[in-house]
Write a protein that holds these residues in place. Structure first.
Motif, short mmCIF file in Angstrom:
data_model
loop_
_atom_site.label_atom_id
_atom_site.label_comp_id
_atom_site.label_asym_id
_atom_site.label_seq_id
_atom_site.Cartn_x
_atom_site.Cartn_y
_atom_site.Cartn_z
N ARG A 123 9.98 -38.30 -10.45
CA ARG A 123 9.72 -39.29 -11.49
C ARG A 123 11.00 -39.98 -11.94
O ARG A 123 10.99 -40.70 -12.94
N ALA A 124 12.09 -39.78 -11.22
CA ALA A 124 13.39 -40.34 -11.63
C ALA A 124 13.35 -41.85 -11.75
O ALA A 124 14.02 -42.43 -12.62
N ALA A 125 12.57 -42.51 -10.92
CA ALA A 125 12.50 -43.97 -10.97
C ALA A 125 11.90 -44.47 -12.27
O ALA A 125 12.10 -45.63 -12.65
N ASN A 126 11.19 -43.61 -12.98
CA ASN A 126 10.58 -44.01 -14.25
C ASN A 126 11.53 -43.88 -15.43
O ASN A 126 11.24 -44.37 -16.52
N ALA A 127 12.65 -43.18 -15.22
CA ALA A 127 13.62 -42.98 -16.30
C ALA A 127 14.69 -44.06 -16.23
O ALA A 127 15.17 -44.40 -15.14
N GLY A 128 15.06 -44.59 -17.37
CA GLY A 128 16.07 -45.64 -17.40
C GLY A 128 17.40 -45.20 -16.81
O GLY A 128 18.16 -46.03 -16.29
N TYR A 129 17.69 -43.91 -16.90
CA TYR A 129 18.96 -43.40 -16.37
C TYR A 129 18.85 -42.97 -14.92
O TYR A 129 19.86 -42.59 -14.30
N GLY A 130 17.67 -43.01 -14.33
CA GLY A 130 17.52 -42.57 -12.94
C GLY A 130 17.67 -41.07 -12.85
O GLY A 130 16.87 -40.32 -13.42
N THR A 131 18.70 -40.60 -12.16
CA THR A 131 18.97 -39.17 -12.09
C THR A 131 20.25 -38.85 -12.84
O THR A 131 21.14 -39.70 -12.97
N PHE A 132 20.35 -37.63 -13.32
CA PHE A 132 21.54 -37.22 -14.05
C PHE A 132 22.77 -37.28 -13.15
O PHE A 132 23.85 -37.69 -13.59
N ASP A 133 22.61 -36.91 -11.89
CA ASP A 133 23.74 -36.95 -10.96
C ASP A 133 24.25 -38.38 -10.78
O ASP A 133 25.47 -38.60 -10.71
N ASP A 134 23.34 -39.34 -10.70
CA ASP A 134 23.77 -40.73 -10.56
C ASP A 134 24.53 -41.21 -11.79
O ASP A 134 25.50 -41.97 -11.69
N VAL A 135 24.09 -40.77 -12.97
CA VAL A 135 24.79 -41.14 -14.19
C VAL A 135 26.22 -40.59 -14.16
O VAL A 135 27.18 -41.31 -14.46
N LEU A 136 26.36 -39.32 -13.78
CA LEU A 136 27.70 -38.72 -13.75
C LEU A 136 28.59 -39.37 -12.70
O LEU A 136 29.78 -39.58 -12.94
N LYS A 137 28.02 -39.70 -11.55
CA LYS A 137 28.81 -40.36 -10.50
C LYS A 137 29.32 -41.72 -10.98
O LYS A 137 30.48 -42.08 -10.76
N THR A 138 28.44 -42.47 -11.63
CA THR A 138 28.83 -43.79 -12.14
C THR A 138 29.86 -43.65 -13.25
O THR A 138 30.83 -44.42 -13.31
N LEU A 139 29.65 -42.69 -14.12
CA LEU A 139 30.60 -42.44 -15.21
C LEU A 139 31.96 -42.04 -14.65
O LEU A 139 33.00 -42.48 -15.15
N GLU A 140 31.95 -41.23 -13.61
CA GLU A 140 33.20 -40.80 -13.00
C GLU A 140 33.93 -41.99 -12.36
O GLU A 140 35.16 -42.07 -12.41
N THR A 141 33.17 -42.91 -11.80
CA THR A 141 33.77 -44.12 -11.23
C THR A 141 34.50 -44.90 -12.31
O THR A 141 35.63 -45.38 -12.11
N ALA A 142 33.88 -45.03 -13.47
CA ALA A 142 34.50 -45.76 -14.57
C ALA A 142 35.77 -45.06 -15.05
O ALA A 142 36.80 -45.70 -15.28
N ALA A 143 35.69 -43.75 -15.19
CA ALA A 143 36.83 -42.99 -15.73
C ALA A 143 37.95 -42.85 -14.71
O ALA A 143 39.11 -42.61 -15.09
N SER A 144 37.64 -42.98 -13.43
CA SER A 144 38.62 -42.77 -12.36
C SER A 144 39.41 -44.01 -11.99
O SER A 144 40.25 -43.98 -11.09
N SER A 145 39.13 -45.11 -12.65
CA SER A 145 39.81 -46.36 -12.32
C SER A 145 41.32 -46.18 -12.38
O SER A 145 41.85 -45.38 -13.15
N ALA A 146 42.01 -46.96 -11.55
CA ALA A 146 43.48 -46.90 -11.56
C ALA A 146 44.04 -47.45 -12.86
O ALA A 146 45.19 -47.17 -13.22
N SER A 147 43.24 -48.22 -13.58
CA SER A 147 43.66 -48.76 -14.87
C SER A 147 43.50 -47.70 -15.96
O SER A 147 42.65 -46.81 -15.85
N PRO A 148 44.27 -47.78 -17.02
CA PRO A 148 44.16 -46.75 -18.06
C PRO A 148 42.87 -46.81 -18.86
O PRO A 148 42.42 -45.80 -19.39
N TYR A 149 42.25 -48.01 -18.94
CA TYR A 149 41.05 -48.17 -19.77
C TYR A 149 39.94 -48.83 -18.97
O TYR A 149 40.14 -49.29 -17.84
N LEU A 150 38.76 -48.90 -19.55
CA LEU A 150 37.60 -49.43 -18.85
C LEU A 150 37.74 -50.91 -18.51
O LEU A 150 37.16 -51.38 -17.54
#
Length: 215
Positions: A123-150
């Motif tokens: 039922r992940a497609a019915n949730a706005g966040y999709g899957t919890f793993d996808d949220v964490l992966k995307t969040l990690e992408t944001a936090a891992s940027s070479a820049s100091p801030y978003l």
């Protein structure tokens, strides 16, 4: 703007995000301390926020609720603080993206995880966040940027809001303590405004009643 500004909050709440943002802005403001189940649900405060939840701010005659909206509003109301890329700037898109990614998928997924109510895989497609793993992966992408801030070299309201979500998530176990998250949060938590806000809220802890637990 010279209108009076009031923060309605409780130090055991998302009001800490609004406090941090106010300290980053550097404006003067008053604080109204509310308790769960009593003053937070009283008629005076319900006239400000019918949800009976904190935080809220009142700036002149303008009332803003919801922590992400408060961050966005204050960034625009006090542009000299430099907490939002100006309209038309190429960084405005990423600014909106990460601010509302925190208010949407991260907030929803972290809450669902804490309550043991994550959407099942089928039922992940019915949730706005999709899957919890996808949220964490995307969040990690944001936090891992070479820049100091978003938004590159510019610290913004998006860092306040999403950074607070990361910090709380790691503290309460809804977000894994991955190196990218720890490094990013450690960097922004050292900001003078973040420390001032934490000190102010910590000093209020002895004055509030604990949040009531469901029976």
């Amino acid at each position: 703007m010279t209108e009076s500004l009031t923060l309605y909050t409780n130090p055991m709440s998302r009001g800490r995000i609004a406090r941090w943002m106010l300290e980053e802005v550097g404006c003067s403001y008053d604080t109204v301390l509310l308790d769960y189940g009593t003053t937070m649900k009283g008629a005076d405060y319900l006239a400000i926020n019918p949800m009976g939840k904190v935080p809220a701010i009142k700036h002149g005659d303008t009332v803003v609720t919801e922590a992400a909206a408060i961050c966005a509003y204050l960034a625009d109301a006090f542009p000299d603080a430099g907490l939002a890329p100006p309209p038309g700037n190429a960084k405005r898109g990423p600014y909106y993206r990460w601010l509302f990614f925190g208010a949407g998928p991260v907030e929803a997924a972290a809450t669902a995880k804490s309550l043991g109510l994550l959407a099942p895989a089928e039922r992940a497609a019915n949730a706005g966040y999709g899957t919890f793993d996808d949220v964490l992966k995307t969040l990690e992408t944001a936090a891992s940027s070479a820049s100091p801030y978003l938004c590159g070299e510019q610290f913004t309201a998006a860092d306040v809001y999403l950074g607070a979500q990361i910090g709380w998530g790691m503290m309460f176990g809804t977000i894994e303590k991955r190196p990218a998250f720890e490094d990013y949060y450690a960097r922004i938590a050292e900001r003078p405004a973040a420390k001032r806000a934490a000190d102010l809220d910590d000093a209020l802890m002895a004055q509030v009643q604990p949040q009531p637990q469901a029976s």
